[in-house]
Write a protein that holds these residues in place. Sequence first.
Motif: not given
Length: 130
Positions: A112-117, A119-120, A123
């Motif tokens: 989940q942390g990897y996927e947030r990164e 996504t960031r 963006r």
Amino acid sequence: MVNEKRLKAMIRLAEYEKNGSGELRICRYSRRDYLILSLIRTFFLTTIGFGLLLLLAAIGNMTTVMDQINYIDIRALIAWVFLGYLAFLLFYMVLTFVHAWRRYRRASCSIQGYERELTRLDRLYRREDS
């Protein structure tokens, strides 16, 4: 010109992919599939291990086996071996299930942390393009 935020994000992602490859490999499967695969692997390895332990016990006690071969109740022996196998298998299946469940949960939190990164980073790329 190089965007420092994007570069730092890409470095963090590359480090995770290098060091956290186990989590990426685990999360390729659904939780159910990962647990079933772990249990199937455990079934085969436990069966082989029990067979080798049984063979080792028979070889280690060969003189006793040869002395008592005429007096052994084969049905009772087979029943005891089968019950021992089921207990051995059940014990290792429960251990494997708990271990695989925890491992998958830990990997999914890490992903989940990897996927947030990711996504960031996406963006940051979209802002640069527009």
